[in-house]
Design a protein around this motif. Structure first.
Motif, PDB file in Angstrom:
ATOM      1  N   UNK A 175      34.327  33.248 -49.332  1.00  0.00           N
ATOM      2  CA  UNK A 175      34.060  31.816 -49.178  1.00  0.00           C
ATOM      3  C   UNK A 175      35.353  31.012 -49.305  1.00  0.00           C
ATOM      4  N   UNK A 176      36.222  31.389 -50.250  1.00  0.00           N
ATOM      5  CA  UNK A 176      37.498  30.694 -50.426  1.00  0.00           C
ATOM      6  C   UNK A 176      38.374  30.899 -49.187  1.00  0.00           C
ATOM      7  N   UNK A 177      38.388  32.136 -48.679  1.00  0.00           N
ATOM      8  CA  UNK A 177      39.188  32.419 -47.482  1.00  0.00           C
ATOM      9  C   UNK A 177      38.674  31.636 -46.276  1.00  0.00           C
ATOM     10  N   UNK A 178      37.342  31.536 -46.141  1.00  0.00           N
ATOM     11  CA  UNK A 178      36.768  30.787 -45.019  1.00  0.00           C
ATOM     12  C   UNK A 178      37.158  29.309 -45.100  1.00  0.00           C
ATOM     13  N   UNK A 179      37.078  28.731 -46.311  1.00  0.00           N
ATOM     14  CA  UNK A 179      37.434  27.317 -46.471  1.00  0.00           C
ATOM     15  C   UNK A 179      38.904  27.082 -46.120  1.00  0.00           C
ATOM     16  N   UNK A 180      39.785  27.992 -46.534  1.00  0.00           N
ATOM     17  CA  UNK A 180      41.211  27.844 -46.212  1.00  0.00           C
ATOM     18  C   UNK A 180      41.451  27.948 -44.707  1.00  0.00           C
ATOM     19  N   UNK A 181      40.735  28.876 -44.047  1.00  0.00           N
ATOM     20  CA  UNK A 181      40.894  29.033 -42.598  1.00  0.00           C
ATOM     21  C   UNK A 181      40.440  27.776 -41.863  1.00  0.00           C
ATOM     22  N   UNK A 182      39.311  27.215 -42.255  1.00  0.00           N
ATOM     23  CA  UNK A 182      38.816  26.003 -41.597  1.00  0.00           C
ATOM     24  C   UNK A 182      39.762  24.818 -41.859  1.00  0.00           C
ATOM     25  N   UNK A 183      40.342  24.764 -43.049  1.00  0.00           N
ATOM     26  CA  UNK A 183      41.306  23.705 -43.339  1.00  0.00           C
ATOM     27  C   UNK A 183      42.524  23.822 -42.422  1.00  0.00           C
ATOM     28  N   UNK A 184      43.002  25.052 -42.245  1.00  0.00           N
ATOM     29  CA  UNK A 184      44.163  25.256 -41.371  1.00  0.00           C
ATOM     30  C   UNK A 184      43.833  24.909 -39.920  1.00  0.00           C
ATOM     31  N   UNK A 185      42.637  25.270 -39.472  1.00  0.00           N
ATOM     32  CA  UNK A 185      42.237  24.985 -38.088  1.00  0.00           C
ATOM     33  C   UNK A 185      42.131  23.481 -37.862  1.00  0.00           C
ATOM     34  N   UNK A 186      41.573  22.762 -38.827  1.00  0.00           N
ATOM     35  CA  UNK A 186      41.467  21.299 -38.692  1.00  0.00           C
ATOM     36  C   UNK A 186      42.841  20.643 -38.627  1.00  0.00           C
ATOM     37  N   UNK A 187      43.826  21.255 -39.282  1.00  0.00           N
ATOM     38  CA  UNK A 187      45.178  20.688 -39.307  1.00  0.00           C
ATOM     39  C   UNK A 187      45.981  21.034 -38.058  1.00  0.00           C
ATOM     40  N   UNK A 188      45.363  21.711 -37.068  1.00  0.00           N
ATOM     41  CA  UNK A 188      46.022  22.089 -35.814  1.00  0.00           C
ATOM     42  C   UNK A 188      47.309  22.880 -36.083  1.00  0.00           C
ATOM     43  N   UNK A 189      47.162  24.162 -36.401  1.00  0.00           N
ATOM     44  CA  UNK A 189      48.323  24.942 -36.847  1.00  0.00           C
ATOM     45  C   UNK A 189      49.282  25.363 -35.746  1.00  0.00           C
ATOM     46  N   UNK A 190      49.028  24.996 -34.500  1.00  0.00           N
ATOM     47  CA  UNK A 190      49.977  25.293 -33.427  1.00  0.00           C
ATOM     48  C   UNK A 190      50.141  26.781 -33.188  1.00  0.00           C
ATOM     49  N   UNK A 191      51.358  27.296 -33.423  1.00  0.00           N
ATOM     50  CA  UNK A 191      51.636  28.708 -33.162  1.00  0.00           C
ATOM     51  C   UNK A 191      50.852  29.635 -34.079  1.00  0.00           C
ATOM     52  N   UNK A 192      50.340  29.121 -35.187  1.00  0.00           N
ATOM     53  CA  UNK A 192      49.554  29.943 -36.120  1.00  0.00           C
ATOM     54  C   UNK A 192      48.057  29.835 -35.868  1.00  0.00           C
ATOM     55  N   UNK A 193      47.659  29.302 -34.718  1.00  0.00           N
ATOM     56  CA  UNK A 193      46.222  29.124 -34.446  1.00  0.00           C
ATOM     57  C   UNK A 193      45.506  30.464 -34.413  1.00  0.00           C
ATOM     58  N   UNK A 194      46.103  31.473 -33.776  1.00  0.00           N
ATOM     59  CA  UNK A 194      45.436  32.779 -33.720  1.00  0.00           C
ATOM     60  C   UNK A 194      45.269  33.356 -35.125  1.00  0.00           C
ATOM     61  N   UNK A 195      46.280  33.201 -35.982  1.00  0.00           N
ATOM     62  CA  UNK A 195      46.172  33.686 -37.360  1.00  0.00           C
ATOM     63  C   UNK A 195      45.044  32.979 -38.103  1.00  0.00           C
ATOM     64  N   UNK A 196      44.923  31.661 -37.898  1.00  0.00           N
ATOM     65  CA  UNK A 196      43.879  30.901 -38.592  1.00  0.00           C
ATOM     66  C   UNK A 196      42.491  31.349 -38.144  1.00  0.00           C
ATOM     67  N   UNK A 197      42.309  31.561 -36.833  1.00  0.00           N
ATOM     68  CA  UNK A 197      40.994  31.981 -36.344  1.00  0.00           C
ATOM     69  C   UNK A 197      40.682  33.414 -36.748  1.00  0.00           C
ATOM     70  N   UNK A 198      41.676  34.274 -36.814  1.00  0.00           N
ATOM     71  CA  UNK A 198      41.434  35.638 -37.291  1.00  0.00           C
ATOM     72  C   UNK A 198      41.055  35.628 -38.773  1.00  0.00           C
TER      73      UNK A 198
END
Length: 282
Positions: A175-198
């Protein structure tokens, strides 16, 4: 998706439509009931054939033993097709129900946040003005003012959120990992988008939310189809398909993986081989 078969694309499209429109679950349930009725009718015909011979269709000539055997095989094949379609409909209905639960949870969270903010504003409005501090004398005015402390709770950058989420994933705090991933995706991580979605897909897999994990893996793959982590996304997608019983789609995904990345080696090749074994791919 470029390079995938029509059946594979339809499978993902069905998942996406079910998540986007929870209200359609009732329609799909009616379709499932209709399919079950067809299955029952076909099974009754098969039972009749096994008991005493072929059941002739209206105005059709009588059939011999060979024709009866052919009819049995055709009916068995049709039963299997209908049962497979029924399983698919149940899976799509489960996706819609799960998405509906998530939406309700998000609404409750937003409502709680709004209540908290309103209470904070009300407390601020009712607080009396602070007394004016005494004016410093000439000696005190000559001293430089102390520097204001730096804020202690600055928002995380997408990179920091991804790193924290990966650490939580290693601790199996999904659950903590999912929340961090969604936070990163909302922040538009650019080149790290694939990492955030994985990270999001792996977190959902850990929670056994296989349908949403399949969508997240597909999104991660589409972010960089030739990147170093693209095979990882395809293997995860195949495993997510297996999680809710879609073994045919899992095998098609692994076949595409073999076509797109024929020189796969190391741990990724081992994971792909293990996934093929579990799905009983040819």
């Amino acid at each position: 998706m470029a390079g995938f078969t029509p059946v594979f694309r339809l499978a993902l499209l069905g998942l996406g439509l079910a998540l986007a429109a929870p209200a359609e679950a009732q329609v799909e349930t009616r379709e499932g009931i209709a399919l079950q009725n067809q299955i029952l009718d076909l099974r009754r015909e098969l039972d009749a054939l096994r008991r005493g011979g072929a059941v002739a269709a209206p105005s059709a000539p009588s059939r011999g033993p060979a024709a009866s055997g052919d009819l049995v095989q055709q009916l068995l094949a049709r039963v299997q097709e209908l049962e497979e379609e029924n399983r698919r409909l149940r899976g799509r209905a489960d996706v819609a129900e799960n998405n509906d639960r998530q939406l309700r949870a998000e609404v409750e969270k937003l409502r709680g946040d709004l209540d908290f903010r309103l209470q904070a504003l009300e407390r601020g409005a009712g607080r009396p003005a602070a007394p004016r501090p005494p004016q410093p004398g000439p000696a005190a005015q000559a001293q430089p003012a102390p520097a204001s402390p730096a804020p202690s709770s600055a928002p995380r950058t997408p990179e920091r959120a991804i790193a924290d989420g990966q650490a939580a994933l290693a601790r199996r705090e999904f659950a903590v990992a999912e929340a961090a991933a969604r936070e990163a995706i909302r922040a538009r991580p650019g080149a790290r988008a694939q990492d955030a979605h994985l990270l999001l897909a792996d977190s959902l897999m850990g929670k056994r939310d296989f349908q949403n994990a399949a969508l997240a893996y597909d999104e991660a793959y589409s972010r960089n189809r030739q990147g170093a982590r693209a095979p990882e996304a395809m293997i995860g997608l195949a495993n997510a398909f297996q999680g809710f019983g879609a073994k045919r789609e899992a095998c098609e995904t692994l076949d595409n993986l073999r076509s797109n990345f024929p020189n796969l080696s190391g741990p990724q090749a081992q994971r792909a081989a293990e996934s093929r074994r579990r799905a009983q791919c040819r």
